[in-house]
Write an enzyme that holds these catalytic residues in place. Sequence first.
Site, PDB file in Angstrom:
ATOM      1  CB  SER A 176      64.741  35.520  59.806  1.00  0.00           C
ATOM      2  OG  SER A 176      63.439  35.006  60.044  1.00  0.00           O
ATOM      3  CE  LYS A 236      53.793  47.298  41.208  1.00  0.00           C
ATOM      4  NZ  LYS A 236      55.157  46.905  40.909  1.00  0.00           N
ATOM      5  CG  HIS A 240      48.513  42.860  43.094  1.00  0.00           C
ATOM      6  ND1 HIS A 240      48.594  43.409  44.352  1.00  0.00           N
ATOM      7  CD2 HIS A 240      49.471  41.895  43.055  1.00  0.00           C
ATOM      8  CE1 HIS A 240      49.551  42.795  45.038  1.00  0.00           C
ATOM      9  NE2 HIS A 240      50.086  41.871  44.277  1.00  0.00           N
ATOM     10  CE1 TYR A 277      51.603  52.055  25.575  1.00  0.00           C
ATOM     11  CE2 TYR A 277      50.208  51.869  23.649  1.00  0.00           C
ATOM     12  CZ  TYR A 277      50.953  51.278  24.648  1.00  0.00           C
ATOM     13  OH  TYR A 277      51.056  49.911  24.702  1.00  0.00           O
ATOM     14  NE  ARG A 283      49.846  37.659  23.012  1.00  0.00           N
ATOM     15  CZ  ARG A 283      48.629  37.221  22.659  1.00  0.00           C
ATOM     16  NH1 ARG A 283      48.491  36.217  21.832  1.00  0.00           N
ATOM     17  NH2 ARG A 283      47.552  37.807  23.120  1.00  0.00           N
TER      18      ARG A 283
END
Length: 493
Positions: free
Chosen positions: A19, A184, A242, A380, A466
């Site tokens: 729930s 991920k 994480h 990159y 930031r």
Amino acid sequence: MENITDFQYPHTFTLLGASGDLAKKKIYPTIWYLYRDNLLPKNTRFVGYARTKQTIADVREKSKKYIKVRPGEEEKFAKFWEANDYVAGSYDKRVDYELLNQQLSKYEKGPVANRIFYLAVPPTVFEDVTVNIRNACISIKGFTRVIIEKPFGRDDESSAKLSNHLAGLFKEEQIYRIDHYLGKEMVQNLMTIRFANQIFSPSWNRENIASVLISFKEPFGTEGRGGYFDNFGIVRDVMQNHLLQILSLVAMEKPVTLNPNDIRDEKVKVLRHIDPIKLDDLLVGQYIGNPNGQGEETQGYLDDPTVPKGSVTPTYALAALWINNARWEGVPFILRCGKALNERKAEVRLQYKDVPGDIFDGQAKRNELVIRVQPGEALYLKLMSKSPGMKFDLVETELDLTYSLRYREADVPDAYERLILDVFTGTQMHFVRNDELKEAWRIFTPALKQLEKQQIKPVSYVYGARGPPEADSKLAEYNFKYSGSYKWQKPAL
Ligand code: NDP
Ligand code: BG6
């Protein structure tokens, strides 16, 4: 001998806490996507369990907003809900779990049947739920696997207590501790980038790398979740799990094989080389409202009515971790995370040292390898090149692998999809092992306790900034050089 992991056998997936918020926002959508893509055993039944008295139609209604159903999938979506049931019951009474067990048994025809339990429940009922599953709901003719959501404790002591509790009930192979960052795409790619490319291996060390910056930014505050969040703070919510998981994959040595335990052995080993964080290496911040902003942005953390008055819980943190081994000694691993910032971003940035023996009058900027986890997966490498044409100037440029351009057709699955599927197949590679957790708490507990005991006041930053201005000076202190001169040109599609 039966192969009990065979997908032909009946499986049940029981979602405890059906729930709740996580259930409707994440788990129901995820099991639908797995079902839709025919990735689960055909014979899988889904059972929601929680105290709320409701029907499966109610569950469906509540999760509707979070589930994507594409045109043409309506019939399959209806079938998915037909494979779902809901059982209302308490978290602490064995008799209710016996009823749940009876419900599960109904689907378990044949010699083998497997059970998965997903615990999307608050930590307060965690012990009751696991004991009752153990006592009343273990599969007698197949495997039983238990998926556990964080928080795995609040500190080293409470985490050890929880681990001992679980170890008394289940074997480690039955326990799947989720850190969804491990699901991920780019986090899973870290091992491939590192160990399948000879070009990176020789430079992945203290001789070449100046600093490693691992960042997590979110553009919204705690909005409504302040009550839960205040008990944990950003260090426990994001950094200790994480970001530290990412660090261990970036810094570990090459595992002997791709076997999950070989990989996790290396992750633990590198964590063991890290001393507990010192307060001097930790900066904490808390957001205040932006008087020039709009709506939520005008509200600071302390303006949230669910947050206790005068709370010193950090919503931003920057910490430098030091790995005392031959590869990394002296290289700061800077972990940064925060809520109510200017953008959504999670990335790993390896900044290389300045080129020794400069012949370009200081024009050469440091190389950076950036692994962008989200949004928009990309890898990159920032490097220097001669400006094209007659001139002999230097330009900052990049080698760029942007997933949306390079893999236009590929569908990158959500982290939860991969991880839940891994539980069905019995792959523990992307789950947190008990000893990893213990090391993570060893590194973070002393500083967390000092922060709390001394009631250290976090520095302020404005919603949408930031981060706190102090964070940039810290970055410079930890040998991360920001030149501000790199300009990226988005390629035309
Ligand atoms: P920059 O050199 O602009 O930024 C590098 C880092 O510096 C970031 O971590 C930024 O993080 C930090 N930073 C920004 N301002 C300051 C400051 N005043 N003091 C100290 N640190 C600062 O390079 P990027 O790699 O960020 O690239 C610029 C843009 O180009 C980005 O938006 C990037 O996504 C985009 N790009 C996209 C690519 C792709 O999609 N494939 C490829 C290459 C670039 P923070 O603000 O988080 O502190
Ligand atoms: C969770 C945290 O673990 O991760 C949340 O508890 C955070 O506070 C979330 O918002 C971020 O996950 P993602 O996948 O959206 O980056």
